[in-house]
Design a protein around this motif. Structure first.
Motif, PDB file in Angstrom:
ATOM      1  N   THR A   8      -3.152  -6.844   7.279  1.00  0.00           N
ATOM      2  CA  THR A   8      -2.117  -7.166   6.306  1.00  0.00           C
ATOM      3  C   THR A   8      -2.476  -6.716   4.895  1.00  0.00           C
ATOM      4  O   THR A   8      -1.655  -6.131   4.172  1.00  0.00           O
ATOM      5  CB  THR A   8      -1.852  -8.689   6.293  1.00  0.00           C
ATOM      6  OG1 THR A   8      -1.565  -9.125   7.624  1.00  0.00           O
ATOM      7  CG2 THR A   8      -0.701  -9.022   5.363  1.00  0.00           C
TER       8      THR A   8
ATOM      9  N   THR B  79      -0.399  -3.825   2.771  1.00  0.00           N
ATOM     10  CA  THR B  79       0.213  -4.103   1.463  1.00  0.00           C
ATOM     11  C   THR B  79      -0.263  -3.106   0.416  1.00  0.00           C
ATOM     12  O   THR B  79       0.530  -2.566  -0.361  1.00  0.00           O
ATOM     13  CB  THR B  79      -0.125  -5.536   1.015  1.00  0.00           C
ATOM     14  OG1 THR B  79       0.362  -6.466   1.999  1.00  0.00           O
ATOM     15  CG2 THR B  79       0.525  -5.835  -0.328  1.00  0.00           C
TER      16      THR B  79
ATOM     17  N   ARG C 141       1.316   0.303   1.051  1.00  0.00           N
ATOM     18  CA  ARG C 141       2.738   0.351   0.705  1.00  0.00           C
ATOM     19  C   ARG C 141       2.935   0.481  -0.805  1.00  0.00           C
ATOM     20  O   ARG C 141       3.790   1.216  -1.277  1.00  0.00           O
ATOM     21  CB  ARG C 141       3.446  -0.896   1.229  1.00  0.00           C
ATOM     22  CG  ARG C 141       3.680  -0.853   2.751  1.00  0.00           C
ATOM     23  CD  ARG C 141       4.292  -2.134   3.253  1.00  0.00           C
ATOM     24  NE  ARG C 141       4.593  -2.043   4.676  1.00  0.00           N
ATOM     25  CZ  ARG C 141       4.986  -3.074   5.427  1.00  0.00           C
ATOM     26  NH1 ARG C 141       5.107  -4.304   4.866  1.00  0.00           N
ATOM     27  NH2 ARG C 141       5.244  -2.903   6.711  1.00  0.00           N
TER      28      ARG C 141
END
Length: 276
Positions: free
Chosen positions: A89, A93, A96
């Motif tokens: 995760t 993040t 992105r």
């Protein structure tokens, strides 16, 4: 791979700013809307702008390549993380955020390339050799096209028919009317060349009603011919002895309607037999 966004802020001036500086007066845009020649000072200014703008465009394209590669790499990394069974995760993040930043930079560079390319194209149009053709030479070109070129008296001699608008001087699709629709300069040159309007071809059988637009077109054609010797070629497949268009031509021939008008040479043609 080093972040290509890191050096973005170090550029002293964006190529887009160069473009805006060159166009701030709006002169290039104004010249692109007409065919007016540029002055010597404007010519030097535009050449200087083109030299600077093309260098900036090359730099922009060089900067786009590493940014594009960085975007592709980030997309691959992001795809690999998202397909992993154990979702990372934190990494996803981060990737992105990085992808959004690099994509935004790529979009900005691309917009600047488009803007600068359009400015360069506009400046090159301004320097077109056609703008530097003297008005006297333009007149000779127009005369060759509309008068000296072997346009037919009889439409069928070029495989046309009685509906060929190029053989009817009252059709705005014929010469020299179409010349006046190109730009302001060409219109000015054409309308101030009486000889250009001195050869009139009339397909009178088309003017059964001789509506106001045709009447106005004929009168305007005759006014623009000035004091030039008129050559009027008349084609018809019907009896036109009482046709109002002939009355107009006769008045000009007699010097009634247009003071100082020169003589008129009339040629009547029977379009069925080809006899004059």
């Amino acid at each position: 791979m080093s972040d290509p966004t890191a050096h973005r802020t170090s550029r002293s001036a964006s190529p887009k700013a160069v473009c805006m500086t060159a166009l701030e007066s709006g002169r290039i845009k104004a010249l692109n809307a007409c065919n007016d020649p540029v002055t010597e000072v404007e010519n030097i200014s535009v050449l200087a702008f083109l030299a600077q703008a093309k260098k900036s465009l090359s730099k922009l394209r060089a900067q786009m390549r590493p940014v594009l590669l960085a975007v592709c790499d980030t997309q691959e990394e992001l795809g690999a993380c998202e397909s992993d069974d154990v979702w990372q995760t934190e990494n996803i993040t981060t990737l992105r955020v990085r992808l959004r930043g690099r994509s935004s930079l790529l979009d900005t560079l691309f917009d600047e390339v488009i803007s600068l390319s359009e400015a360069i194209s506009g400046a090159e149009i301004v320097l077109s050799p056609a703008r530097r053709i003297p008005s006297e030479v333009l007149q000779e070109i127009f005369l060759f096209a509309a008068v000296d070129s072997p346009l037919p008296v009889h439409p069928s001699t070029v495989g046309g028919d009685s509906d060929d608008h190029t053989c009817d001087s009252l059709s705005v699709r014929s010469l020299p009317w179409v010349i006046t629709f190109v730009c302001r300069r060409w219109r000015g040159v054409a309308t101030h060349c009486p000889t250009l309007w001195s050869h009139i071809r009339l397909q009178v059988h088309k003017y059964r009603n001789f509506a106001i637009p045709k009447s106005l077109a004929l009168n305007l054609f005759l006014r623009r011919s000035g004091a030039s010797l008129l050559s009027v070629y008349i084609h018809s497949i019907i009896d036109i002895s009482e046709h109002p268009v002939l009355a107009t031509v006769r008045r000009v021939a007699m010097g009634v309607s247009y003071a100082g008008a020169s003589p008129v040479m009339l040629t009547a043609m029977d379009t069925n037999s080809g006899r004059q």
